[in-house]
Design an enzyme around this catalytic site. Sequence first.
Site, PDB file in Angstrom:
ATOM      1  N   ASP A  72       1.645  14.835 -63.080  1.00 13.91           N
ATOM      2  CA  ASP A  72       2.768  15.202 -62.201  1.00 13.91           C
ATOM      3  C   ASP A  72       3.595  13.960 -61.858  1.00 13.91           C
ATOM      4  OD1 ASP A  72       4.464  16.695 -60.632  1.00 13.91           O
ATOM      5  OD2 ASP A  72       2.966  17.271 -59.139  1.00 13.91           O
TER       6      ASP A  72
ATOM      7  N   GLU B  93       0.291  20.820 -55.084  1.00 11.86           N
ATOM      8  CA  GLU B  93       0.130  19.547 -55.807  1.00 11.86           C
ATOM      9  C   GLU B  93      -1.055  18.758 -55.255  1.00 11.86           C
ATOM     10  OE1 GLU B  93       4.799  18.885 -57.061  1.00 11.86           O
ATOM     11  OE2 GLU B  93       4.056  17.854 -55.301  1.00 11.86           O
TER      12      GLU B  93
ATOM     13  N   GLY C  12       9.223  16.253 -53.099  1.00 12.54           N
ATOM     14  CA  GLY C  12      10.677  16.401 -53.183  1.00 12.54           C
ATOM     15  C   GLY C  12      11.050  17.797 -53.677  1.00 12.54           C
ATOM     16  N   GLY C  13      10.209  18.354 -54.527  1.00 13.20           N
ATOM     17  CA  GLY C  13      10.465  19.696 -55.061  1.00 13.20           C
ATOM     18  C   GLY C  13       9.836  20.794 -54.217  1.00 13.20           C
TER      19      GLY C  13
ATOM     20  N   ASP D 231       7.904  10.974 -55.960  1.00 10.66           N
ATOM     21  CA  ASP D 231       9.208  10.557 -55.432  1.00 10.66           C
ATOM     22  C   ASP D 231       9.234   9.060 -55.152  1.00 10.66           C
ATOM     23  OD1 ASP D 231      10.452  13.208 -55.297  1.00 10.66           O
ATOM     24  OD2 ASP D 231       8.767  13.612 -53.959  1.00 10.66           O
TER      25      ASP D 231
ATOM     26  N   THR E 263       5.307  19.701 -60.913  1.00 13.57           N
ATOM     27  CA  THR E 263       6.609  20.321 -60.625  1.00 13.57           C
ATOM     28  C   THR E 263       7.669  19.225 -60.573  1.00 13.57           C
ATOM     29  OG1 THR E 263       5.570  22.102 -59.382  1.00 13.57           O
ATOM     30  CG2 THR E 263       7.871  21.641 -58.854  1.00 13.57           C
ATOM     31  N   GLY E 264       8.859  19.543 -61.083  1.00 14.25           N
ATOM     32  CA  GLY E 264       9.962  18.584 -61.017  1.00 14.25           C
ATOM     33  C   GLY E 264      10.488  18.266 -62.407  1.00 14.25           C
ATOM     34  N   SER E 265      11.499  17.391 -62.453  1.00 13.29           N
ATOM     35  CA  SER E 265      12.167  17.131 -63.732  1.00 13.29           C
ATOM     36  C   SER E 265      11.282  16.331 -64.688  1.00 13.29           C
ATOM     37  CB  SER E 265      13.487  16.397 -63.496  1.00 13.29           C
ATOM     38  OG  SER E 265      13.275  15.222 -62.747  1.00 13.29           O
ATOM     39  N   THR E 266      10.415  15.453 -64.164  1.00 12.56           N
ATOM     40  CA  THR E 266       9.531  14.679 -65.051  1.00 12.56           C
ATOM     41  C   THR E 266       8.426  15.596 -65.588  1.00 12.56           C
ATOM     42  OG1 THR E 266       9.944  12.890 -63.482  1.00 12.56           O
ATOM     43  CG2 THR E 266       8.390  12.437 -65.264  1.00 12.56           C
TER      44      THR E 266
HETATM   45  C1  5RP Z   1       7.662  18.082 -56.479  1.00 15.84           C
HETATM   46  C2  5RP Z   1       7.280  16.650 -56.632  1.00 15.84           C
HETATM   47  C3  5RP Z   1       7.841  15.925 -57.806  1.00 15.84           C
HETATM   48  O1  5RP Z   1       6.812  15.407 -58.556  1.00 15.84           O
HETATM   49  C4  5RP Z   1       8.727  14.822 -57.311  1.00 15.84           C
HETATM   50  O2  5RP Z   1       9.712  15.374 -56.454  1.00 15.84           O
HETATM   51  C5  5RP Z   1       9.403  14.071 -58.468  1.00 15.84           C
HETATM   52  O3  5RP Z   1      10.363  14.876 -59.039  1.00 15.84           O
HETATM   53  P1  5RP Z   1      11.159  14.440 -60.334  1.00 15.84           P
HETATM   54  O4  5RP Z   1      10.184  14.356 -61.442  1.00 15.84           O
HETATM   55  O5  5RP Z   1      12.183  15.547 -60.526  1.00 15.84           O
HETATM   56  O6  5RP Z   1      11.827  13.116 -60.058  1.00 15.84           O
HETATM   57  O7  5RP Z   1       6.544  16.075 -55.877  1.00 15.84           O
HETATM   58  O8  5RP Z   1       7.191  18.618 -55.272  1.00 15.84           O
END
Ligand code: 5RP
Length: 223
Positions: A80, A102, A95-96, A83, A25-28
């Site tokens: 995944d 996860e 963070g998400g 942060d 989950t998240g932008s990456t």
């Molecule tokens: C979501 C997470 C994400 O992997 C983490 O927040 C990184 O996010 P991004 O890829 O947007 O920087 O742990 O719960």
Amino acid sequence: MNAKQIAADYAVESVKDGMTVGIGTGSTSAFAIEALGRKVQQGLFIKAVASSIRSEEAATNVGIKLIPFSEVETIDIYIDGADEVDKDLHLIKGGGGALLREKILAFNSKEFLVIVDSSKLVEHLGKFLLPVEIIPFAMELTLKQLQKLGCTTKVRQDGKEPYITDNSNLIIDCDFKRIEQVDQIHQSINAIPGVVENGLFTKNIVSKIIVGYESGEVKVIEK
Ligand code: 5RP
């Protein structure tokens, strides 16, 4: 080039036909979902299990076949973001807000590939507030116990309301300033009744850190 996409594309190259894949989950991770979707459209056959409802939707939209947690037999690879990643390969995630699913995926995967850009690499964890998922009805008592461990606490908000996770719980963002005894803090937090899980992912469940750079370079950090 986008450094997150570079890391995601590199990690997805490890996915092979017939695998069951954990999706982050998240932008990456969103870049990883897109890359996996392209491979599926080219004929790759995989089953996937997602760490959040929004990643489930994103994966479905690009044609990835999803299975629920109840049907997962084995997870070959989980990809995944994170942060923060410290020098010992401990992580902060969540963070998400998806840290519980996860961590279940990371714990149950044969291989956990963490995809980041270099901004996530830190000497010590803790600048990023540590997310902790807790049961709502005992929130006040649980907050007091968390504070006894040496942090300040903030209930994560979604506008004016508390943020509710996919598991109907709350997220508490804990400010420890600097987390050095990662295993100890991890265990102490999870020993509090009312805590469901915390966002410290200790190095024992990490396989590789894949760091993408805007230049197109990739650095792979292994234990
Ligand atoms: C979501 C997470 C994400 O992997 C983490 O927040 C990184 O996010 P991004 O890829 O947007 O920087 O742990 O719960």
